[in-house]
Every structure is written in structure tokens, then in C-alpha cells.
Write an enzyme that holds these catalytic residues in place. Structure first.
Site, PDB file in Angstrom:
ATOM      1  CG  ASP A 154      -0.362  -0.649   2.440  1.00 30.15           C
ATOM      2  OD1 ASP A 154       0.860  -0.549   2.645  1.00 30.15           O
ATOM      3  OD2 ASP A 154      -1.110  -1.277   3.194  1.00 30.15           O
ATOM      4  CG  ASN A 195      -8.937  -2.525  11.919  1.00 26.38           C
ATOM      5  OD1 ASN A 195      -8.001  -3.160  11.456  1.00 26.38           O
ATOM      6  ND2 ASN A 195      -9.372  -1.404  11.377  1.00 26.38           N
ATOM      7  CG  HIS A 235      -5.936  -3.033   8.754  1.00 25.63           C
ATOM      8  ND1 HIS A 235      -6.105  -1.755   9.251  1.00 25.63           N
ATOM      9  CD2 HIS A 235      -4.597  -3.266   8.837  1.00 25.63           C
ATOM     10  CE1 HIS A 235      -4.935  -1.268   9.597  1.00 25.63           C
ATOM     11  NE2 HIS A 235      -4.004  -2.164   9.362  1.00 25.63           N
ATOM     12  CD  GLU A 240      -8.913   0.122   7.840  1.00 29.21           C
ATOM     13  OE1 GLU A 240      -8.747  -0.893   8.551  1.00 29.21           O
ATOM     14  OE2 GLU A 240      -8.334   1.196   8.066  1.00 29.21           O
TER      15      GLU A 240
HETATM   16  C1  F6R Z   1       1.391  -1.884   6.067  1.00 28.62           C
HETATM   17  C2  F6R Z   1       0.063  -2.480   6.104  1.00 28.62           C
HETATM   18  C3  F6R Z   1      -0.721  -2.608   7.357  1.00 28.62           C
HETATM   19  C4  F6R Z   1       0.129  -2.903   8.596  1.00 28.62           C
HETATM   20  C5  F6R Z   1      -0.757  -2.945   9.835  1.00 28.62           C
HETATM   21  C6  F6R Z   1       0.048  -3.199  11.092  1.00 28.62           C
HETATM   22  O1  F6R Z   1       1.918  -1.911   4.776  1.00 28.62           O
HETATM   23  O2  F6R Z   1      -0.417  -2.864   5.070  1.00 28.62           O
HETATM   24  O3  F6R Z   1      -1.693  -3.604   7.196  1.00 28.62           O
HETATM   25  O4  F6R Z   1       0.779  -4.129   8.410  1.00 28.62           O
HETATM   26  O5  F6R Z   1      -1.446  -1.732   9.972  1.00 28.62           O
HETATM   27  O6  F6R Z   1       0.884  -2.120  11.315  1.00 28.62           O
HETATM   28  P1  F6R Z   1       2.015  -2.176  12.443  1.00 28.62           P
HETATM   29  O7  F6R Z   1       2.992  -3.188  11.997  1.00 28.62           O
HETATM   30  O8  F6R Z   1       2.604  -0.782  12.436  1.00 28.62           O
HETATM   31  O9  F6R Z   1       1.323  -2.539  13.704  1.00 28.62           O
END
Ligand code: F6R
Length: 251
Positions: free
Chosen positions: A67, A136, A138, A143
Site C-alpha cells: 500500500d 481491527n 485489517h 478495513e
Molecule cells: C502496512 C500495512 C498494514 C500494517 C498494519 C500493522 O503496509 O499494510 O496492514 O501491516 O497496519 O501495522 P504495524 O505493523 O505498524 O502494527
């Protein structure tokens, strides 16, 4: 599904890096799907170390990031483009022409999303996709409540995600509220998946993902249907999972 429970974040990072390195050594022109955020930082450090000390060779590797923020210039230090260069790319011998990250500044988002999907297809698909997980549930920025079917698309980030991401920004108002993300369908097409989670704040998301009902309200729960997935969690995340330590399977 194989689930490894490791002592702490350090072990998680080392184990994840070993799996990625094995993929690279088995197939030096692998296509890797990469994640940003806090979780993979330690793994990237280990991979850099392996590149420097063990000649782990990235020269033929192709990468696709999950992303990128919408309308955040790639040179902005908070962009995922900057993150990837700072935390991995500039430290290894990767060919910059083989790096793909969605362009959040393309005003024609539909075109950008289609282009990204086409590039993944042209590369022959993703061999190993690395994933973190949101509190959550994702994955990528898919989401809760989004349909499972999506390919790469523009996403409206949840308040919880915006709050979590705000730790990297000076002000909550600076945090982008939208992102381009690979869809669940894109992720599920990867040949192998490596899901990483650490800390107790991910415990509920991981329990729901691995043992709960498969439903779009927990986007990561679809991973139960993936034929080749490895999960690495630390003890805090695994607190309410029942794992048979002999075979690293959920019981
Ligand atoms: C990042 C992504 C997100 C993160 C997720 C966890 O490229 O796609 O899905 O992997 O938000 O983020 P952290 O590792 O910062 O807890």
C-alpha cells in the site's frame, strides 16, 4: 497453516528474515510482496545484515508493496516509499527498476490501481507476501466490512487505523485518511503468505483471524483459506491461542 510462537520480537524478526532469505535463495528472482509499519522493521534489519554478512543477493528480486498513502508525495518522509528506501532498499543491492509501490499521487486512481494489478500479473504473481495485521484485523489497508473480492483499490482508512498511524506524524490532522491498497483478492493470489504479529494489542485480532468465523468484518480471517501460510507471533500475541508446539498447528 503453520503457526510459530516465539519468545519475543527479536526472535520473530530473525525467523521471518530466515524465511524470506530462504525464498530468495531458492529462487533468486522471486517476487516479494512487502509490508510497512512497525512489525516488519526488525525483519528488514535482519535481511540487511544477511545481505552484508552472508551475501544475500537482492539483485534479481522484484518487490510489490501492499500500500501507499493517497496524495502523499513519495518523497515525504512519512510515505511508504520513503519508509521502504530508509528501512531496506537503500541498504541492499536491489535493482530500483524492480521496485513497485502504488503511486498515491496519480490523480487517476482507477488507472493506477489497474496498472498496479497488471504489473503484478506481468511479474507472474507474488511468490511470498509479507503481512502485518491491524488491531481491527485489517491486512494491507483492507478495513473491516470491505468485501473480500477487492483487487488493488482506494481505501478510506478507519479512525482506529488513522489513530494508530498517527504515531509517525507530528499532528493527527497530517495523517492521510485514504490509501491505495492491494485488495484481499490480490493478497490471496500470492503463492505463499507470511503473517507477522507481536504485542498484546494484536492478540484479539490474531485470535479472530486464526480461529474465528471467516467474515469481511475481520478481513484477515480469509487467510484461513489460503493453502500456504506461515504465521509468526510472539508470546504476548499468542496468549489465547492453543498451539500444539510439536507441529506448530492450531488445536
Ligand atoms: C502496512 C500495512 C498494514 C500494517 C498494519 C500493522 O503496509 O499494510 O496492514 O501491516 O497496519 O501495522 P504495524 O505493523 O505498524 O502494527
Amino acid at each position: 497453516m503453520r503457526v510459530y510462537v516465539v519468545e519475543d520480537y527479536d526472535r520473530l524478526s530473525k525467523k521471518a528474515a530466515q524465511i524470506v532469505a530462504s525464498q530468495i535463495r531458492l529462487n533468486p528472482s522471486s517476487v516479494l510482496g512487502l509490508a510497512t509499519g512497525s512489525t516488519p522493521l526488525g525483519m528488514y534489519k535482519e535481511l540487511i545484515k544477511m545481505h552484508k554478512e552472508e551475501e544475500l543477493d537482492f539483485s534479481e528480486i522484484k518487490t510489490f508493496n501492499l500500500d501507499e498513502y493517497y496524495m502523499l508525495n513519495k518523497d515525504n518522509p512519512q510515505s511508504y516509499h520513503s519508509y521502504m528506501y530508509e528501512n531496506l532498499f537503500k541498504h541492499v543491492n536491489i535493482n530500483r527498476k524492480k521496485i513497485y509501490i502504488p503511486n498515491g499521487m496519480n490523480e487517476n486512481i482507477e488507472e493506477e490501481c489497474l496498472r498496479y494489478e497488471r504489473e503484478i500479473e506481468k511479474a507472474g504473481g507474488i511468490d511470498l507476501q509479507i503481512l502485518g495485521i491491524g488491531r481491527n484485523g485489517h491486512i494491507g489497508f483492507n478495513e473491516p466490512d470491505l468485501k473480500f473480492e477487492a483487487l488493488t483499490h482506494l481505501v478510506q482508512l478507519d479512525d482506529d487505523t488513522i489513530n494508530a498511524n498517527s504515531r509517525f506524524f507530528q499532528d493527527l490532522d497530517d495523517v492521510p485518511t485514504k490509501a491505495i491498497s492491494m485488495g484481499i483478492k490480490t493478497i490471496m493470489h500470492s503463492r505463499k503468505i507470511l503473517l507477522l504479529a507481536n504485542g498484546k494489542e494484536k492478540a484479539v485480532a490474531i485470535k479472530n483471524t486464526l480461529t474465528g468465523e471467516i467474515k469481511p468484518e475481520v478481513p484477515a480471517s480469509i487467510l484461513q483459506l489460503h493453502p500456504d501460510i506461515v504465521v509468526i507471533v510472539d508470546k504476548e500475541t499468542a496468549q489465547s491461542l492453543n498451539i500444539d508446539r510439536n507441529c506448530n498447528k492450531l488445536v
